[in-house]
Write a protein that holds these residues in place. Structure first.
Motif, PDB file in Angstrom:
ATOM      1  N   ILE A 139       2.035 -33.069  20.730  1.00  0.00           N
ATOM      2  CA  ILE A 139       2.398 -31.647  20.842  1.00  0.00           C
ATOM      3  C   ILE A 139       1.239 -30.776  20.373  1.00  0.00           C
ATOM      4  CG2 ILE A 139       3.916 -29.849  19.951  1.00  0.00           C
ATOM      5  CD1 ILE A 139       5.181 -31.623  22.110  1.00  0.00           C
ATOM      6  N   GLU A 140       0.561 -31.185  19.287  1.00  0.00           N
ATOM      7  CA  GLU A 140      -0.590 -30.420  18.790  1.00  0.00           C
ATOM      8  C   GLU A 140      -1.689 -30.342  19.844  1.00  0.00           C
ATOM      9  OE1 GLU A 140      -3.845 -30.529  15.113  1.00  0.00           O
ATOM     10  OE2 GLU A 140      -2.151 -31.918  15.132  1.00  0.00           O
ATOM     11  N   ALA A 141      -1.806 -31.399  20.657  1.00  0.00           N
ATOM     12  CA  ALA A 141      -2.828 -31.423  21.700  1.00  0.00           C
ATOM     13  C   ALA A 141      -2.343 -30.797  23.007  1.00  0.00           C
ATOM     14  CB  ALA A 141      -3.261 -32.861  21.963  1.00  0.00           C
ATOM     15  N   GLY A 142      -1.129 -30.254  23.008  1.00  0.00           N
ATOM     16  CA  GLY A 142      -0.612 -29.605  24.202  1.00  0.00           C
ATOM     17  C   GLY A 142       0.009 -30.553  25.201  1.00  0.00           C
ATOM     18  N   ILE A 143       0.448 -31.716  24.754  1.00  0.00           N
ATOM     19  CA  ILE A 143       1.045 -32.732  25.627  1.00  0.00           C
ATOM     20  C   ILE A 143       2.484 -32.976  25.181  1.00  0.00           C
ATOM     21  CG2 ILE A 143       0.908 -35.139  26.403  1.00  0.00           C
ATOM     22  CD1 ILE A 143      -2.110 -34.958  25.508  1.00  0.00           C
ATOM     23  N   ASP A 144       3.418 -32.941  26.109  1.00  0.00           N
ATOM     24  CA  ASP A 144       4.806 -33.303  25.810  1.00  0.00           C
ATOM     25  C   ASP A 144       5.019 -34.738  26.282  1.00  0.00           C
ATOM     26  OD1 ASP A 144       7.480 -33.694  25.476  1.00  0.00           O
ATOM     27  OD2 ASP A 144       8.140 -32.007  26.722  1.00  0.00           O
ATOM     28  N   PRO A 145       5.015 -35.711  25.363  1.00  0.00           N
ATOM     29  CA  PRO A 145       5.074 -37.116  25.787  1.00  0.00           C
ATOM     30  C   PRO A 145       6.402 -37.517  26.411  1.00  0.00           C
ATOM     31  CG  PRO A 145       5.323 -36.951  23.404  1.00  0.00           C
ATOM     32  CD  PRO A 145       4.979 -35.567  23.901  1.00  0.00           C
TER      33      PRO A 145
END
Length: 539
Positions: free
Chosen positions: A330-336
């Motif tokens: 999330i910090e990197a802008g990715i919703d896993p």
């Protein structure tokens, strides 16, 4: 006739010194200190205990055959297979046999391992394990939970003195005996001597010798170099494990996407959405780490990219089941839960280190080693997932028992309350900062997932050039550790486990044995390599 520590290290007879000094505030160091209580122990740590330890970052958990369906023999056999033919079988048997007892020790210190509704330990499976045997905490928080519990126990133990913000630089010696540690106050030039009847190296790994690693900055090879400079025998230094699934988001250290995600069914795909592991190994995503790491490395280098796809296997439950990985994404802008996670291999663990026996004794009298800095032979050429924390606690306990047997009844001593000063950031000069950057780049480029003779020789040239810029002992220790790894990799002309030579891509049955060396031999290999490189300016 009994044996005392004075017989073992006669140079210390009659001297007023600490009973035991432990270098390292990670799992191995703290567990050993607790097992030695109430004997007086000094723990020297570069950073506040727990914060600079790779142990605290471990996500998967501890492997132990504690279910009714599992046996230590199965765990032993899985470990031997993963080790690619060079594990010390007796060491592996002892480690796996004692695993359950060490897990129970950790429970007694308050580690909140996951349990099912009936109160039994909840177990997961990771790559190359034949059974569910990984004991976890909230999916991916085992390392932090274990360290939090041990730190609390250490803080409450009056016999354990913790000195934070000191960096080990050299081992003190009298003849062949190790008699203490010389350390420097972090961020300054002040040095202190810590004489001891017994010294335990628990200084961690070598991750920050590489440009991309999952390890904290304190994992920089200092302990390995200290032992090498003192004349200790080293083992298996060429075997470096690269975790296949670090988040490829340009962050240093690289956040780790735990192997447990693949254990839960997550898939490895490229940019086109194609699974590639099924073409590489029969176990697919759960193949041994070295095979998965090389496959991902080749996808990345080819331009096809590599991703961990958790959308179907984990989905909307990701944040609850794997909160650490979720937060990093999330910090990197990715919703896993809805997007594939970009990944790449990163240096993760060093199977090699200072050679020890079954009780953690090194080749130097008065010196023991535990954790990642040690090479017990338990991991062979390729560590089985979640065996690292297990090895740390098993051999830390064995070291404590060995030292207790050598020393008389401990004197009554309770350390005064210490100022918990974490230390200042290291004040390296500009040349040394550049030298470290150069070192990490050449290790990643030439001593990484795939290696060859030309690249390894070039690495040894580059390391020598970087070392020439360094004045501090602590920085030169990093250069020495890098040289040990590169020269050992050049010496082993085959591929095995975590060591892959593209110019020798197959395993050589004649080389199915551990490697042993000293700094003297390493320096000879490095000198010969530099002579062979045209235009080497480091000579």
């Amino acid at each position: 006739m009994g044996v005392s520590i004075e017989d073992f290290v006669p140079a210390l007879a009659g001297k007023d010194v600490d009973d035991v000094v432990i270098l390292g505030g990670g799992l191995a160091g703290l567990f050993c200190a607790l097992k030695l209580a109430p004997r007086p122990v000094t723990v020297i740590s570069n950073a506040p205990i727990g914060q600079g330890a790779s142990s605290a970052w471990a996500q998967g958990g501890i492997a132990a055959a504690v279910s009714e369906h599992d046996t230590f023999e199965k765990h032993r056999d899985d470990t031997l297979i993963a080790g690619a033919g060079i594990c010390e079988s007796k060491i592996v048997e002892q480690m796996t046999r004692e695993a359950g007892d060490r897990v129970r020790d950790l429970l007694s210190y308050g580690v909140p391992f996951d349990k099912d509704l009936e109160g039994r330990l909840a177990l997961s499976r990771e790559a190359a394990h034949s059974e569910n045997r990984v004991v976890r905490v909230r999916g991916d928080m085992a390392g932090k939970a274990i360290m939090d519990a041990l730190i609390e126990a250490v803080r409450k133990s009056p016999s354990i003195r913790v000195l934070e913000g000191f960096m080990g630089e050299s081992l003190m010696r009298e003849g062949r005996y190790v008699t203490g540690i010389l350390a420097r106050k972090r961020g300054g030039l002040e040095r202190m001597a810590f004489p001891a009847k017994a010294v335990v190296l628990a200084s961690g790994g070598i991750g920050h010798l590489f440009a991309v690693t999952t390890n904290p900055g304190e994992a920089n090879g200092h302990g390995l170099a200290m032992a090498a400079r003192a004349g200790a025998v080293l083992a298996d230094a060429e075997f470096v494990q690269f975790h296949p699934t670090a988040l490829n988001i340009g962050k240093d250290p690289a956040p780790l996407a735990t192997e447990a995600l693949r254990g839960e069914g997550a898939l490895l795909i490229n940019t086109a959405g194609e699974r590639f592991m099924s073409k590489v190994h029969e176990l697919g995503e759960l193949a041994p780490r070295d095979i998965v790491a090389r496959a991902i490395h080749r996808e990345v280098m080819s331009g096809r990219g590599a991703f961990l796809d958790c959308r179907e296997a984990i989905g909307a439950s990701f944040s609850d089941r794997f909160p650490t990985v979720y937060a990093a994404c999330i910090e990197a802008g990715i919703d896993p839960a809805t997007q594939p996670i970009p990944i790449a291999p990163a240096e993760h663990y060093h199977m090699g280190g200072v050679l020890t026996d079954a009780n953690g004794r090194t080749s130097l009298d008065g010196l023991w080693a535990a954790g990642e800095v040690a090479s017990t032979g338990a991991h062979g050429a390729n560590r089985l997932a979640s065996n690292s924390l297990l090895e740390a606690v098993v051999f830390a306990a064995r070291i404590a028992e060995d030292i207790q047997g050598l020393m008389p009844t401990p004197r009554s001593a309770f350390w005064a309350e210490q100022d918990k000063e974490p230390g200042l950031p290291s004040q390296r000069n500009t040349d040394e900062r550049q030298a470290i950057s150069d070192l990490r780049q050449t290790m990643n480029r030439n001593v990484g997932v795939e290696r060859d003779a030309d690249g390894l020789r070039q690495a040894l040239v580059d390391i020598a050039a970087a070392e020439a810029k360094c004045s501090r002992v602590s920085i030169r220790n990093m250069m020495i550790s890098a040289r040990i790894i590169a020269a050992s990799a050049l010496k082993r002309e085959e591929s095995r486990g975590g060591h892959f030579r593209s110019d020798f891509p197959d395993a050589d049955p004649a080389r199915a044995s551990r490697s042993f060396t000293t700094l003297e031999e390493i320096n000879d290999i490095a000198a010969a390599a530099r002579e062979a490189v045209p235009g080497d300016q480091s000579r």
